[in-house]
Structures are given as structure tokens and as C-alpha cells.
Design a protein around this motif. Structure first.
Motif, PDB file in Angstrom:
ATOM      1  N   VAL A   1       0.860  -1.171   0.000  1.00 55.54           N
ATOM      2  CA  VAL A   1       0.000   0.000   0.000  1.00 55.54           C
ATOM      3  C   VAL A   1       0.900   1.225   0.000  1.00 55.54           C
ATOM      4  O   VAL A   1       1.867   1.283   0.760  1.00 55.54           O
ATOM      5  CB  VAL A   1      -0.897  -0.006   1.268  1.00 55.54           C
ATOM      6  N   PRO A   2       0.639   2.215  -0.850  1.00 58.01           N
ATOM      7  CA  PRO A   2       1.475   3.416  -0.846  1.00 58.01           C
ATOM      8  C   PRO A   2       1.499   4.070   0.534  1.00 58.01           C
ATOM      9  O   PRO A   2       0.529   3.993   1.289  1.00 58.01           O
ATOM     10  CB  PRO A   2       0.796   4.335  -1.865  1.00 58.01           C
ATOM     11  N   VAL A   3       2.613   4.708   0.855  1.00 54.49           N
ATOM     12  CA  VAL A   3       2.778   5.329   2.168  1.00 54.49           C
ATOM     13  C   VAL A   3       1.664   6.325   2.451  1.00 54.49           C
ATOM     14  O   VAL A   3       1.161   6.400   3.569  1.00 54.49           O
ATOM     15  CB  VAL A   3       4.161   6.027   2.254  1.00 54.49           C
ATOM     16  N   GLU A   4       1.231   7.074   1.423  1.00 56.60           N
ATOM     17  CA  GLU A   4       0.188   8.073   1.635  1.00 56.60           C
ATOM     18  C   GLU A   4      -1.132   7.425   2.049  1.00 56.60           C
ATOM     19  O   GLU A   4      -1.940   8.023   2.748  1.00 56.60           O
ATOM     20  CB  GLU A   4      -0.061   8.891   0.360  1.00 56.60           C
ATOM     21  N   ALA A   5      -1.378   6.193   1.590  1.00 55.32           N
ATOM     22  CA  ALA A   5      -2.653   5.539   1.859  1.00 55.32           C
ATOM     23  C   ALA A   5      -2.656   4.785   3.189  1.00 55.32           C
ATOM     24  O   ALA A   5      -3.692   4.360   3.662  1.00 55.32           O
ATOM     25  CB  ALA A   5      -2.998   4.568   0.729  1.00 55.32           C
ATOM     26  N   GLN A   6      -1.479   4.589   3.790  1.00 52.16           N
ATOM     27  CA  GLN A   6      -1.417   3.863   5.051  1.00 52.16           C
ATOM     28  C   GLN A   6      -1.914   4.744   6.184  1.00 52.16           C
ATOM     29  O   GLN A   6      -1.578   5.916   6.276  1.00 52.16           O
ATOM     30  CB  GLN A   6       0.012   3.422   5.351  1.00 52.16           C
ATOM     31  N   GLU A   7      -2.729   4.153   7.044  1.00 49.40           N
ATOM     32  CA  GLU A   7      -3.215   4.889   8.208  1.00 49.40           C
ATOM     33  C   GLU A   7      -2.289   4.596   9.373  1.00 49.40           C
ATOM     34  O   GLU A   7      -1.910   3.452   9.599  1.00 49.40           O
ATOM     35  CB  GLU A   7      -4.637   4.458   8.559  1.00 49.40           C
ATOM     36  N   ALA A   8      -1.955   5.617  10.115  1.00 52.00           N
ATOM     37  CA  ALA A   8      -1.098   5.427  11.274  1.00 52.00           C
ATOM     38  C   ALA A   8      -1.877   4.697  12.366  1.00 52.00           C
ATOM     39  O   ALA A   8      -3.037   4.996  12.621  1.00 52.00           O
ATOM     40  CB  ALA A   8      -0.609   6.771  11.797  1.00 52.00           C
ATOM     41  N   GLU A   9      -1.225   3.716  12.974  1.00 52.84           N
ATOM     42  CA  GLU A   9      -1.835   2.981  14.084  1.00 52.84           C
ATOM     43  C   GLU A   9      -1.885   3.933  15.280  1.00 52.84           C
ATOM     44  O   GLU A   9      -0.878   4.535  15.642  1.00 52.84           O
ATOM     45  CB  GLU A   9      -0.980   1.751  14.412  1.00 52.84           C
ATOM     46  N   PRO A  10      -3.059   4.109  15.892  1.00 54.84           N
ATOM     47  CA  PRO A  10      -3.112   5.006  17.041  1.00 54.84           C
ATOM     48  C   PRO A  10      -2.268   4.450  18.182  1.00 54.84           C
ATOM     49  O   PRO A  10      -2.153   3.239  18.324  1.00 54.84           O
ATOM     50  CB  PRO A  10      -4.603   5.032  17.418  1.00 54.84           C
ATOM     51  N   PRO A  11      -1.652   5.348  18.954  1.00 53.16           N
ATOM     52  CA  PRO A  11      -0.820   4.863  20.057  1.00 53.16           C
ATOM     53  C   PRO A  11      -1.667   4.077  21.047  1.00 53.16           C
ATOM     54  O   PRO A  11      -2.870   4.276  21.153  1.00 53.16           O
ATOM     55  CB  PRO A  11      -0.271   6.146  20.686  1.00 53.16           C
ATOM     56  N   GLY A  12      -1.017   3.170  21.751  1.00 52.61           N
ATOM     57  CA  GLY A  12      -1.718   2.341  22.723  1.00 52.61           C
ATOM     58  C   GLY A  12      -2.231   3.152  23.906  1.00 52.61           C
ATOM     59  O   GLY A  12      -1.825   4.285  24.134  1.00 52.61           O
ATOM     60  N   LEU A  13      -3.124   2.561  24.636  1.00 52.14           N
ATOM     61  CA  LEU A  13      -3.697   3.197  25.815  1.00 52.14           C
ATOM     62  C   LEU A  13      -3.298   2.365  27.025  1.00 52.14           C
ATOM     63  O   LEU A  13      -3.352   1.140  26.985  1.00 52.14           O
ATOM     64  CB  LEU A  13      -5.227   3.237  25.691  1.00 52.14           C
ATOM     65  N   SER A  14      -2.880   3.030  28.079  1.00 49.29           N
ATOM     66  CA  SER A  14      -2.532   2.301  29.297  1.00 49.29           C
ATOM     67  C   SER A  14      -3.630   2.491  30.340  1.00 49.29           C
ATOM     68  O   SER A  14      -4.330   3.503  30.366  1.00 49.29           O
ATOM     69  CB  SER A  14      -1.181   2.764  29.842  1.00 49.29           C
ATOM     70  N   ILE A  15      -3.778   1.482  31.183  1.00 46.80           N
ATOM     71  CA  ILE A  15      -4.763   1.516  32.270  1.00 46.80           C
ATOM     72  C   ILE A  15      -3.995   1.380  33.568  1.00 46.80           C
ATOM     73  O   ILE A  15      -3.152   0.484  33.704  1.00 46.80           O
ATOM     74  CB  ILE A  15      -5.777   0.364  32.122  1.00 46.80           C
ATOM     75  N   ASP A  16      -4.256   2.280  34.515  1.00 46.92           N
ATOM     76  CA  ASP A  16      -3.530   2.181  35.782  1.00 46.92           C
ATOM     77  C   ASP A  16      -4.437   2.174  37.004  1.00 46.92           C
ATOM     78  O   ASP A  16      -4.001   2.467  38.110  1.00 46.92           O
ATOM     79  CB  ASP A  16      -2.445   3.249  35.883  1.00 46.92           C
ATOM     80  N   GLY A  17      -5.697   1.816  36.814  1.00 46.43           N
ATOM     81  CA  GLY A  17      -6.582   1.692  37.966  1.00 46.43           C
ATOM     82  C   GLY A  17      -7.978   1.302  37.543  1.00 46.43           C
ATOM     83  O   GLY A  17      -8.279   1.196  36.353  1.00 46.43           O
ATOM     84  N   MET A  18      -8.816   1.052  38.554  1.00 46.77           N
ATOM     85  CA  MET A  18     -10.213   0.710  38.266  1.00 46.77           C
ATOM     86  C   MET A  18     -11.096   1.235  39.376  1.00 46.77           C
ATOM     87  O   MET A  18     -10.658   1.442  40.508  1.00 46.77           O
ATOM     88  CB  MET A  18     -10.391  -0.795  38.129  1.00 46.77           C
ATOM     89  N   VAL A  19     -12.342   1.472  39.023  1.00 43.01           N
ATOM     90  CA  VAL A  19     -13.358   1.847  39.992  1.00 43.01           C
ATOM     91  C   VAL A  19     -14.577   0.972  39.714  1.00 43.01           C
ATOM     92  O   VAL A  19     -14.969   0.792  38.562  1.00 43.01           O
ATOM     93  CB  VAL A  19     -13.702   3.360  39.926  1.00 43.01           C
TER      94      VAL A  19
END
Length: 161
Positions: free
Chosen positions: A46-64
């Protein structure tokens, strides 16, 4: 009325005007062509222009875990079967919550199950995956929010302060 029996010949497919060696060479060439075409389809790019950047990961550091019921819930457990990870709270009074933080972990969209008890009766959700809302800032850690909102019913989402 019956049809005459069909006799299948073991002779090669007759191609008019071609001798046996040429016919075999043509069939081999056609097989090679189709095999090459199939293999090369996996090498497309796939041409570079057509590639979508992978969104950065999300970290989880707690819960409620929130209890919106008019009575206490006990033995609340969040289980991630794929990793064996789990966390929970023992007792949550009506209209209150239980919070805990932990070492930051990357959210890999693994399925989770929520288990709890109401008046000693066990309940659980089926396995489900939480989608990351578009409005979350992926550069900041999120928390897992679990809400027990009705008898035998619970849900979860990702939140940020």
C-alpha cells in the motif's frame, strides 16, 4: 428412459493441433502462472500516503467499581481470561464505589468478564471487549470503570479524569 453410461477416459485432455509434449509443457506453464499469481498477491503493498497510522496504545492504571443498587454487592471480580489477570473488591455498599490503582498496563482489547454476588446469589456477564472512546487522550492513562446498575446487570467503560 435411461441415459447411456458415461465413460471417463484416462487419456490427457485433447488439445487440437498440439503434440503430447507441447500439451504437457503448456499445462505446466499455466499451472506455474496461476501459482505465481497467487503467491504474488501476498506481496502487494500500500502506498505510504494511503497507510493509516496505528493510534498509540492506551494504558490503564486503575479501576473503579460502582454499586448503583439499593443493597450491597460482594465478591466483585474483573477477570481477563486471555491473560489470567484479575482484580476485585470484597464488599461494596449501596450507592458507593471501590477504587484501586495498580501498575500501569497496556490495554490490549482483551475480553473480560465481571462476576459478583447479590444477596449471596452469583451473577456474571459474558465475555466482552471494551472499545476505546475517540475522546480519550491516548497519551494519558485511563481507568476501568465497572458499574453494577441493575439486579444481575453490569457494564464497563474506560474513563479519564
Amino acid at each position: 428412459m435411461t441415459s447411456p453410461p458415461i465413460n471417463f477416459s484416462k487419456e490427457p485432455l485433447p488439445l487440437p493441433g498440439l503434440k503430447c509434449r507441447r500439451r504437457k509443457a503448456l499445462l505446466v506453464a499455466l499451472q506455474f502462472f496461476w501459482l505465481s499469481l497467487t503467491v504474488l498477491q501476498g506481496c502487494s503493498s500500500v502506498p505510504v500516503e494511503a497507510q493509516e497510522a496505528e493510534p498509540p496504545g492506551l494504558s490503564i492504571d486503575g479501576m473503579v467499581i460502582r454499586n448503583e443498587l439499593p443493597f450491597p454487592v460482594t465478591d466483585v471480580l474483573i477477570d481477563v481470561p486471555a491473560t489470567g489477570a484479575f482484580a476485585g473488591c470484597g464488599n461494596i455498599l449501596p450507592g458507593s464505589d471501590c477504587r484501586t490503582s495498580f501498575e500501569s498496563r497496556d490495554y490490549g482489547r482483551q475480553a473480560l468478564i465481571i462476576r459478583w454476588k447479590e444477596y449471596g446469589e452469583s451473577h456474571q456477564t459474558g465475555e466482552f471487549v471494551i472499545d476505546v472512546p475517540d475522546e480519550l487522550d491516548r497519551t494519558r492513562p485511563a481507568w476501568l470503570e465497572v458499574v453494577i446498575f441493575a439486579q444481575g446487570q453490569a457494564g464497563a467503560s474506560l474513563i479519564q479524569d
